[in-house]
Design an enzyme around this catalytic site. Structure first.
Site, PDB file in Angstrom:
ATOM      1  N   ARG A 147       0.882  -1.172   0.000  1.00  8.06           N
ATOM      2  CA  ARG A 147       0.000   0.000   0.000  1.00  8.06           C
ATOM      3  C   ARG A 147       0.913   1.214   0.000  1.00  8.06           C
ATOM      4  NH1 ARG A 147      -3.842   2.339   4.860  1.00  8.06           N
ATOM      5  NH2 ARG A 147      -1.912   3.339   5.491  1.00  8.06           N
ATOM      6  N   TYR A 159      -2.574  11.537   7.595  1.00  2.00           N
ATOM      7  CA  TYR A 159      -2.777  10.271   8.278  1.00  2.00           C
ATOM      8  C   TYR A 159      -2.146   9.124   7.480  1.00  2.00           C
ATOM      9  CZ  TYR A 159      -4.873   6.143  10.127  1.00  2.00           C
ATOM     10  OH  TYR A 159      -5.025   4.899  10.656  1.00  2.00           O
ATOM     11  N   ASP A 220      -4.936   3.833  -0.185  1.00  3.57           N
ATOM     12  CA  ASP A 220      -6.093   4.059   0.694  1.00  3.57           C
ATOM     13  C   ASP A 220      -6.485   5.534   0.638  1.00  3.57           C
ATOM     14  OD1 ASP A 220      -7.952   4.102   2.700  1.00  3.57           O
ATOM     15  OD2 ASP A 220      -6.707   3.094   4.206  1.00  3.57           O
ATOM     16  N   HIS A 222      -8.974   6.713   2.262  1.00  4.54           N
ATOM     17  CA  HIS A 222      -9.463   6.972   3.611  1.00  4.54           C
ATOM     18  C   HIS A 222     -10.681   7.885   3.673  1.00  4.54           C
ATOM     19  CE1 HIS A 222      -8.825   6.464   7.930  1.00  4.54           C
ATOM     20  NE2 HIS A 222      -8.045   5.482   7.554  1.00  4.54           N
ATOM     21  N   GLU A 246      -8.747   2.056  -2.163  1.00  2.38           N
ATOM     22  CA  GLU A 246      -9.567   1.743  -0.988  1.00  2.38           C
ATOM     23  C   GLU A 246     -10.287   2.986  -0.476  1.00  2.38           C
ATOM     24  OE1 GLU A 246      -7.103   0.375   2.204  1.00  2.38           O
ATOM     25  OE2 GLU A 246      -8.688   0.618   3.681  1.00  2.38           O
ATOM     26  N   GLU A 272     -13.861  -1.319   5.880  1.00  5.25           N
ATOM     27  CA  GLU A 272     -13.237  -1.529   7.196  1.00  5.25           C
ATOM     28  C   GLU A 272     -14.074  -0.953   8.333  1.00  5.25           C
ATOM     29  OE1 GLU A 272      -9.429   0.399   6.392  1.00  5.25           O
ATOM     30  OE2 GLU A 272      -9.996   2.045   7.704  1.00  5.25           O
ATOM     31  N   ARG A 293     -13.397  -5.173   2.719  1.00  7.06           N
ATOM     32  CA  ARG A 293     -12.314  -4.746   3.624  1.00  7.06           C
ATOM     33  C   ARG A 293     -12.570  -5.041   5.098  1.00  7.06           C
ATOM     34  NH1 ARG A 293      -7.881  -4.103   4.186  1.00  7.06           N
ATOM     35  NH2 ARG A 293      -7.584  -1.981   4.886  1.00  7.06           N
ATOM     36  N   GLU A 349      -4.237  -7.642   4.412  1.00  8.92           N
ATOM     37  CA  GLU A 349      -3.416  -6.533   4.900  1.00  8.92           C
ATOM     38  C   GLU A 349      -2.601  -7.002   6.110  1.00  8.92           C
ATOM     39  OE1 GLU A 349      -5.713  -3.326   6.580  1.00  8.92           O
ATOM     40  OE2 GLU A 349      -4.082  -1.894   6.324  1.00  8.92           O
ATOM     41  N   TRP A 412     -11.104  11.882   7.491  1.00  8.19           N
ATOM     42  CA  TRP A 412      -9.634  11.783   7.501  1.00  8.19           C
ATOM     43  C   TRP A 412      -9.173  10.465   6.925  1.00  8.19           C
ATOM     44  CZ3 TRP A 412      -7.920   7.716  10.473  1.00  8.19           C
ATOM     45  CH2 TRP A 412      -8.828   7.212  11.426  1.00  8.19           C
TER      46      TRP A 412
HETATM   47  C1  GCO Z   1      -6.173   0.603   6.930  1.00 14.08           C
HETATM   48  C2  GCO Z   1      -6.870   1.595   7.758  1.00 14.08           C
HETATM   49  C3  GCO Z   1      -6.378   1.845   9.128  1.00 14.08           C
HETATM   50  C4  GCO Z   1      -7.461   2.568   9.919  1.00 14.08           C
HETATM   51  C5  GCO Z   1      -7.386   2.205  11.344  1.00 14.08           C
HETATM   52  C6  GCO Z   1      -8.418   2.946  12.170  1.00 14.08           C
HETATM   53  O1  GCO Z   1      -6.495   0.548   5.764  1.00 14.08           O
HETATM   54  O2  GCO Z   1      -5.382  -0.135   7.483  1.00 14.08           O
HETATM   55  O3  GCO Z   1      -7.414   2.639   7.064  1.00 14.08           O
HETATM   56  O4  GCO Z   1      -5.144   2.468   9.199  1.00 14.08           O
HETATM   57  O5  GCO Z   1      -7.404   3.919   9.742  1.00 14.08           O
HETATM   58  O6  GCO Z   1      -7.530   0.853  11.461  1.00 14.08           O
HETATM   59  O7  GCO Z   1      -8.497   2.423  13.422  1.00 14.08           O
HETATM   60 MG    MG Z   2      -8.098   1.739   5.223  1.00 14.47          MG
END
Ligand code: GCO
Ligand code: MG
Length: 412
Positions: A147, A159, A220, A222, A246, A272, A293, A349, A412
């Site tokens: 990633r 982030y 990602d 996000h 993602e 996720e 995810r 992952e 974020w």
């Molecule tokens: C990922 C995620 C994580 C999340 C985290 C939040 O793809 O691994 O986006 O980094 O931000 O798990 O608790």
């Molecule tokens: Mg993620």
């Protein structure tokens, strides 16, 4: 035999974890992960105050029935706190069932469908050069997929973007920790979508130039884009053959993915933050995503995640289970056993836990030649060293807050 005791362990060996320990009347112990990053104690209360007392004396082998009991009976269904609690109990019961059978859990889930799990690592860098350095480190370790997250000119901190330390070690924690006892608020970051959309294709170009066409590259987003911005990004990455994009939009608005799909063939991964099969209903039936995810920890355990993957299988959609450090080694093991067993596995992952975390949770999964394997220990294959855990008290820790330049709050 029946459930005799349920304990909820909270420990913070480098980061917070919530672990359920179910003990049966014949002395078998099962572990389950209920860690919900930044909201851990809500799950602890849900488990201790509302779940544990209702399960004592029940048959520990009635896993599906217990799942339905915890899902349906409280009336208030789904939600991250509820489903993390359900997940923790569910994993512990599967752990017990496999220990009783004397087999690694994947054998109870249908047995191995493959020899190991294709895995991706997190590479990042504030510049493309630093990012490439980090990727080289992972390629040398045998990873065939990474990633890639990079700094954006004009933005201070993003982030998930960090340079590796001088020893070449690359570790970061999604949630910032307060010193024990100190009042704390989440850290604040500033975001600019236009700058990001301009920059990211140059990052992919720089990485492809360095590594050629074979390495699988993931990214990602996000949840930070609007539907049309997401479509633009997905289209602009196509020349670099991304393995997936993602969370290009906040996934709960499932219908917006139609727009992204209309404009791009970049594979999409979402889920996720989802916690049930219903969160995927439109996404799966309309084939709006390519990868699921979710993790066992946040989607109701092995029973919940297996349900999602059975539904996804009908539509040719594969797994890309969430495996950040806030999924505990117990949750990670659950993902690995299920991933090894299902036919529609895609990729896993893997953000390795710190040595401190692994001194509390003893794991038997292994990473070899780019593939993860859950190992052959009966059950999930993870032990909790309670004495070591007791030395690490809970520390308040929160995920960051993102703002646009005008101060308004942004995903974020
Ligand atoms: C990922 C995620 C994580 C999340 C985290 C939040 O793809 O691994 O986006 O980094 O931000 O798990 O608790
Ligand atoms: Mg993620």
């Amino acid at each position: 035999m029946s459930i005799e005791r349920i304990d909820v362990n909270v420990t913070s060996p480098g980061r917070n974890f919530v672990t359920v320990k179910v003990t049966t009347s014949d002395g078998i112990v099962g572990l389950g992960d209920g860690t919900l990053n930044g909201r851990e104690l809500a799950v602890v209360s849900y488990l201790r105050d509302h779940v544990a007392p209702t399960l004592i004396g029940r048959d520990e082998s009635a896993i599906e029935q217990t799942w339905q009991y915890l899902y349906r009976s409280p009336y208030w269904r789904r939600g991250p706190v509820t489903m993390a609690a359900v997940a923790a109990i569910d994993m512990a019961l599967w752990d017990i069932a496999a220990k009783k059978a004397g087999e690694p859990l994947y054998k109870l889930l249908g047995g191995a469908s493959r020899t190991g799990l294709l895995t991706y690592a997190h590479a990042s860098g504030t510049t493309i050069e630093k990012l490439n350095e980090a990727i080289h480190g992972y390629v040398e370790q045998g990873f065939g997929a990474v990633r890639i997250q990079a700094g954006v000119p004009g933005l201070d901190q993003i982030y998930g973007v960090h340079d590796s330390d001088p020893g070449g070690k690359y570790e970061y924690e999604p949630a910032g920790r307060a010193d024990a006892g100190a009042a704390m608020r989440p850290t604040e970051e500033t975001w600019d979508t236009r700058a990001y959309l301009r920059h990211l294709p140059t990052v992919f170009a720089g990485v492809r130039e360095e590594f050629g066409p074979e390495l699988r590259l993931l990214h990602d987003g996000h949840h930070r884009m609007s539907p049309i911005e997401a479509a633009k990004l997905a289209k602009s990455l196509e020349p670099y053959d991304p393995f997936w994009l993602e969370d290009c939009t906040p996934g709960e608005d499932q219908a917006v993915l139609r727009l992204v799909r209309q404009h791009s063939v970049t594979p999409l991964a979402i889920g996720e933050v989802f916690n049930s099969v219903y969160d995927y209903q439109t996404l799966i039936t309309e084939r709006l995503i390519d990868y699921v995810r979710s993790s066992a920890t946040h989607a109701g355990g092995i029973t919940g995640l297996r349900q999602i993957m059975a539904f996804a299988a009908v539509y040719g959609i594969r797994s890309g289970f969430h495996g950040p450090t806030d999924v505990s080694p117990v949750g990670m093991a659950a993902n690995l056993h299920l991933g090894l067993a299902i036919h529609n596995f895609g990729i896993q992952e893997y953000m390795p836990h710190s040595e401190t975390t692994l001194s509390v949770f003893r794991t038997s999964y292994r990473f070899e030649n780019g593939l993860l394997h859950p190992g052959e220990t009966p059950g999930l294959g993870v032990e909790l060293d309670e004495e070591a855990a007791a030395a690490h008290e809970y520390v308040p820790a929160y995920l960051p807050v993102n703002r646009l330049r005008d101060g308004s709050v942004h995903d974020w």
